[in-house]
Design a protein around this motif. Structure first.
Motif, mmCIF file in Angstrom:
data_model
loop_
_atom_site.group_PDB
_atom_site.id
_atom_site.type_symbol
_atom_site.label_atom_id
_atom_site.label_comp_id
_atom_site.label_asym_id
_atom_site.label_seq_id
_atom_site.Cartn_x
_atom_site.Cartn_y
_atom_site.Cartn_z
ATOM 1 N N LEU B 95 0.961 -1.563 -0.051
ATOM 2 C CA LEU B 95 0.315 -0.088 -0.166
ATOM 3 C C LEU B 95 0.662 1.517 -0.521
ATOM 4 C CD1 LEU B 95 -2.262 -0.845 2.161
ATOM 5 C CD2 LEU B 95 -2.990 -0.722 -0.380
ATOM 6 N N VAL B 96 2.539 0.918 0.995
ATOM 7 C CA VAL B 96 3.072 2.444 0.493
ATOM 8 C C VAL B 96 2.918 2.844 -0.002
ATOM 9 C CG1 VAL B 96 4.962 2.963 1.606
ATOM 10 C CG2 VAL B 96 3.603 2.272 2.980
ATOM 11 N N PHE B 97 3.436 1.999 -1.108
ATOM 12 C CA PHE B 97 4.195 2.091 -2.672
ATOM 13 C C PHE B 97 3.433 2.211 -3.628
ATOM 14 C CE2 PHE B 97 7.833 0.019 -0.353
ATOM 15 C CZ PHE B 97 8.731 0.779 -0.792
ATOM 16 N N LEU B 235 -9.383 2.286 -1.666
ATOM 17 C CA LEU B 235 -7.882 1.913 -0.332
ATOM 18 C C LEU B 235 -8.730 0.659 0.197
ATOM 19 C CD1 LEU B 235 -6.854 4.860 1.670
ATOM 20 C CD2 LEU B 235 -5.651 3.066 0.774
ATOM 21 N N MET B 236 -10.155 0.533 0.084
ATOM 22 C CA MET B 236 -10.683 -0.443 1.130
ATOM 23 C C MET B 236 -10.663 -1.965 -0.080
ATOM 24 S SD MET B 236 -13.332 -1.539 2.594
ATOM 25 C CE MET B 236 -14.726 -2.230 3.135
ATOM 26 N N LEU B 237 -10.079 -1.441 -1.439
ATOM 27 C CA LEU B 237 -10.202 -1.899 -2.446
ATOM 28 C C LEU B 237 -8.946 -2.803 -2.273
ATOM 29 C CD1 LEU B 237 -11.720 -1.410 -6.131
ATOM 30 C CD2 LEU B 237 -12.673 -3.666 -4.043
ATOM 31 N N ALA B 238 -8.013 -2.131 -1.913
ATOM 32 C CA ALA B 238 -6.544 -2.312 -2.485
ATOM 33 C C ALA B 238 -5.885 -3.637 -0.856
ATOM 34 C CB ALA B 238 -5.148 -1.035 -2.522
ATOM 35 N N ILE B 239 -6.693 -2.622 0.480
ATOM 36 C CA ILE B 239 -6.789 -2.926 1.041
ATOM 37 C C ILE B 239 -6.647 -4.794 1.401
ATOM 38 C CG2 ILE B 239 -7.622 -3.692 4.547
ATOM 39 C CD1 ILE B 239 -6.721 -0.289 3.540
ATOM 40 N N THR B 240 -8.081 -4.385 1.410
ATOM 41 C CA THR B 240 -9.093 -6.589 0.726
ATOM 42 C C THR B 240 -7.675 -7.197 0.334
ATOM 43 O OG1 THR B 240 -10.410 -5.785 0.216
ATOM 44 C CG2 THR B 240 -10.465 -5.956 2.401
ATOM 45 N N GLY B 241 -7.743 -6.608 -1.392
ATOM 46 C CA GLY B 241 -6.737 -7.494 -2.153
ATOM 47 C C GLY B 241 -5.465 -7.718 -1.210
ATOM 48 N N ALA B 242 -4.638 -6.909 -1.056
ATOM 49 C CA ALA B 242 -3.230 -7.144 -1.046
ATOM 50 C C ALA B 242 -3.563 -8.196 0.529
ATOM 51 C CB ALA B 242 -2.704 -6.135 0.136
ATOM 52 N N ILE B 295 -11.684 -13.823 9.696
ATOM 53 C CA ILE B 295 -12.509 -13.197 10.823
ATOM 54 C C ILE B 295 -10.808 -11.744 10.344
ATOM 55 C CG2 ILE B 295 -11.552 -12.937 13.376
ATOM 56 C CD1 ILE B 295 -13.124 -15.607 13.793
ATOM 57 N N ILE B 296 -10.272 -11.779 11.176
ATOM 58 C CA ILE B 296 -8.703 -11.268 11.064
ATOM 59 C C ILE B 296 -8.860 -10.165 9.608
ATOM 60 C CG2 ILE B 296 -6.055 -10.849 10.368
ATOM 61 C CD1 ILE B 296 -5.499 -13.401 11.650
ATOM 62 N N VAL B 297 -9.098 -11.101 8.095
ATOM 63 C CA VAL B 297 -9.614 -9.509 7.206
ATOM 64 C C VAL B 297 -10.947 -8.952 7.062
ATOM 65 C CG1 VAL B 297 -10.356 -9.540 4.459
ATOM 66 C CG2 VAL B 297 -7.958 -11.220 5.051
ATOM 67 N N GLY B 298 -11.215 -9.504 8.057
ATOM 68 C CA GLY B 298 -13.398 -9.026 8.643
ATOM 69 C C GLY B 298 -12.840 -7.279 9.610
ATOM 70 N N ALA B 299 -11.733 -7.723 10.073
ATOM 71 C CA ALA B 299 -11.091 -7.380 11.695
ATOM 72 C C ALA B 299 -10.450 -5.756 11.062
ATOM 73 C CB ALA B 299 -10.705 -7.746 12.541
ATOM 74 N N VAL B 300 -9.687 -6.032 10.024
ATOM 75 C CA VAL B 300 -9.208 -4.985 9.242
ATOM 76 C C VAL B 300 -9.557 -4.426 8.619
ATOM 77 C CG1 VAL B 300 -7.474 -4.148 7.270
ATOM 78 C CG2 VAL B 300 -7.115 -6.824 9.258
ATOM 79 N N THR B 301 -10.909 -4.565 7.998
ATOM 80 C CA THR B 301 -11.293 -4.205 7.168
ATOM 81 C C THR B 301 -12.631 -3.268 7.665
ATOM 82 O OG1 THR B 301 -11.640 -5.686 5.605
ATOM 83 C CG2 THR B 301 -13.320 -4.543 4.828
ATOM 84 N N GLY B 302 -13.106 -3.622 8.928
ATOM 85 C CA GLY B 302 -14.491 -3.164 9.837
ATOM 86 C C GLY B 302 -13.165 -1.778 11.025
ATOM 87 N N VAL B 303 -11.701 -1.780 11.198
ATOM 88 C CA VAL B 303 -11.493 -1.405 11.544
ATOM 89 C C VAL B 303 -11.033 -0.063 10.086
ATOM 90 C CG1 VAL B 303 -8.929 -0.283 12.204
ATOM 91 C CG2 VAL B 303 -10.297 -2.422 13.470
#
Lengths: 286, 325
Positions: B95-97, B235-242, B295-303
């Motif tokens: 994401l940073v790059f 950003l949402m797409l990028a996070i879940t995608g990564a 659960i982890i991916v869901g939590a990250v998305t939620g945060v």
């Protein structure tokens, strides 16, 4: 857009040149690996094994690499299988997503609203690769694990929600009067879909078709899981196995890699005129 | 057909069915049948199946109920938790790059310098190449002995000693993985940004120009704020995608060396299909890890959604949250 008449200062000109150089450098870095493979496919195998930084073949330009890969390494068969799967999934997805998109967009009922929520829910639940396993066992159970049809059905069903929502968004943007006029002219629901709706949401249909095709053409994981017979291998799968087994025939690998680029390029040439914002906004058409 | 249907309080069953057919209620439900079939077979069934084996030891042939054993094993499975850590690390690097690069390229391409559409096609090109194929291409590039990168550095005089082991040295292998992720992904996000920028009205730029705003100033005062809603989706797409990337890593490094590039979903894949280590499939345990990963991916998305809503409230005073371009 019509900026040609502007008068620019020297500083601005220099800035524009610097920006152009930056764009060019990044483009060169991006395309380098692709060019290396394209020209690598024309190198003789011993030259490839030596590696190095030179893009163009130093010795002979070995165009016969392609004939070799196509026949001896059986990539003709693999390409045919890939095309069969990709087209199969594309057609099923087009029929399914246009029908479901239309049904969701018109004549809302309680049942449809509830069903829609289930679709949304499962779009967000992702248990990852584990869901490959039950579907594999199911395919074995109904004795379809040696047929490519099972791969087609599973792939068409796996990620259908996004495409249904896309079609629904496009249908919802069409005026209802269109349907009503057709009904008065004596069109049934199925005929309206086929002759009125589908032609009106042509751009959505093209996006769905292209994305599905390329998704299947490029997929490796599902095919690795479901396809076990050698004569059913697809291009991506054949390439992956081939790389593992005959590690030193790099020229065939490079040729097959180049073959695998072709649908992607066609996809871009057709598809870049249809902007993807529909997908980002889940089918909000302006 | 000739019977009088008007003014009848209750239609007979047959009549009613006919009417539902004509007014579209029945056909439009029939049209959902394929979608419902696919939903049940490809989404609901695997989902329930996973929960059936979560507490079992299942190798693909016979399963035994083992109670809490899988959960206990997960809690002390350092390979798994390290892979979770690696997934976060990978997502962060990516994401940073990728996001600033994609945004920068979108803005620069929007200046419509000579050759812009060609540049755009080139940047987008890696996106349409299969991730398994790009993993393989980057194997050629990063190979130690006869790799392309080592060859280039040698001919440029940057490398004089032994070749750099890009894919086998745990301390630098993440560089290779990140480079591949950036190369394969930035064109896609760039295209999203270009679409977002095209959605901004030309008039705003015209008036900024009249007011004498510089290019950089225009970017920070107009483009970036007006892109905020689009940026949020991207950003949402990028996070879940990564978090879900693993196909390319599977081909490039197989998670090695020494599990250094083992991401969560790759570890789970190996557990379920036992392909990489040649061992036995541990489907029950893999199912449990999959639930944990979801659960982890869901939590990250939620945060992320909470944080982006907070940011909205700060920026717009809560008035315009949820507004799209």
């Amino acid at each position: 857009m019509g900026k040609a008449h502007e008068v620019r200062s020297t500083g601005e000109k220099i800035a524009r040149i610097l920006i152009w150089v930056l764009l060019f450098v990044i483009a060169a870095l991006t395309i380098f690996p692709v060019l290396y493979v394209v020209f690598g496919s024309l190198k003789e195998n011993k030259e490839l094994l030596r590696g190095g930084a030179v893009i163009f073949p130093q010795g002979r330009w070995a165009f016969d690499n392609y004939a070799k890969a196509w026949q001896q390494a059986n990539f003709a068969r693999y390409t045919a299988n890939s095309l069969f799967i990709s087209f199969g999934v594309m057609i099923i997805s087009l029929i399914n997503s246009s029908m479901a998109g239309y049904a969701f967009a018109r004549r809302p009922t309680k049942f449809k609203e509830a069903l829609y929520l289930v679709f949304v829910g499962f779009m967000f639940i992702n248990v990852g690769s584990v869901s490959l396993r039950p579907l594999y066992e199911l395919a074995v159970g109904v004795k379809m694990n040696t047929s490519l049809i099972s791969v087609i059905l599973i792939s068409a069903g796996g990620a259908q929600a996004t495409y249904i929502f896309l079609c629904r968004g496009f249908v919802a943007s069409l005026p209802k009067e269109l349907d009503e006029a057709a009904t008065i002219d004596g069109c049934g629901f199925f005929r309206i879909l086929l002759f009125i709706i589908v032609p009106s949401i042509k751009s959505a249909m093209i996006v769905v078709g292209l994305l599905k095709f390329i998704e299947l053409w490029n997929d490796l994981l599902q095919q690795v899981t479901y396809i076990t017979r050698r004569d059913r291998y697809t291009l991506a799968l054949g390439l992956n196995i081939f790389r593992g087994s005959f590690n030193d025939d790099w020229s065939s690998i490079m040729c097959a890699t180049c073959l695998s680029f072709i649908p992607g390029i066609v996809f871009y040439l057709i598809g870049h005129r249809y902007p993807p914002q529909g997908i980002v906004m889940t089918g909000m058409k302006n | 057909m000739s019977t009088v249907k008007m003014n009848r309080p209750a239609l007979s069953g047959k009549e009613k069915a006919r009417q539902n057919w004509l007014n579209g209620a029945t056909p439009s439900t029939l049209m959902l049948i394929p979608a419902i079939f696919f939903l049940l077979v490809c989404s609901v069934y695997p989902f329930l199946w996973v929960f059936r084996y979560v507490l079992c030891n299942y190798n693909g042939f016979n399963s035994t109920f083992t109670g809490m054993a899988n959960i206990q094993r997960m809690l002390i499975d350092t390979t798994f938790w390290n892979s979770v850590g690696t997934t976060f690390e990978y997502a962060l690097y990516k994401l940073v790059f990728i996001i600033p690069l994609a945004l920068l390229m979108a803005v620069l391409l929007n200046m419509r310098l000579a050759g812009s559409s060609l540049f755009r096609a080139v940047y987008f090109m890696p996106t349409i190449i299969a991730s398994s194929i790009s993993g393989m291409i980057f194997m050629f590039i990063f190979a130690t002995k006869n790799g392309i990168l080592n060859g280039i550095s040698r001919s440029l005089g940057l490398l004089n000693g032994p070749p750099t082991p890009w894919l086998t040295d745990p301390s630098i292998v993440m560089i290779a993985v990140t480079v591949l992720a950036i190369w394969g992904g930035f064109g896609n996000y760039m295209l999203y940004f270009i679409n977002g920028i095209n959605g901004i009205s030309e008039d705003v730029y015209e008036s900024a120009k009249i007011d004498g705003a510089s290019g950089v100033r225009t970017f920070f005062s107009i483009t970036l704020p007006m892109l905020a809603p689009v940026l949020k989706v991207i950003l949402m797409l990028a996070i879940t995608g990564a978090f879900k990337d693993y196909e390319a890593i599977m081909v490039l490094t197989q998670g090695g060396p020494g599990n250094r590039t083992m991401v969560m979903f790759l570890y789970i894949y190996n557990t379920i299909f036992a392909t990489a280590n040649g061992g036995q499939a541990q489907i029950g345990y893999g199912a449990l890890l999959s639930v944990m990963a979801a659960i982890i991916v869901g939590a990250v998305t939620g945060v992320y959604m909470m944080v982006s809503k907070e940011l909205d409230d700060v920026m717009y005073g809560g008035g315009q949250s949820g507004k799209s371009s």
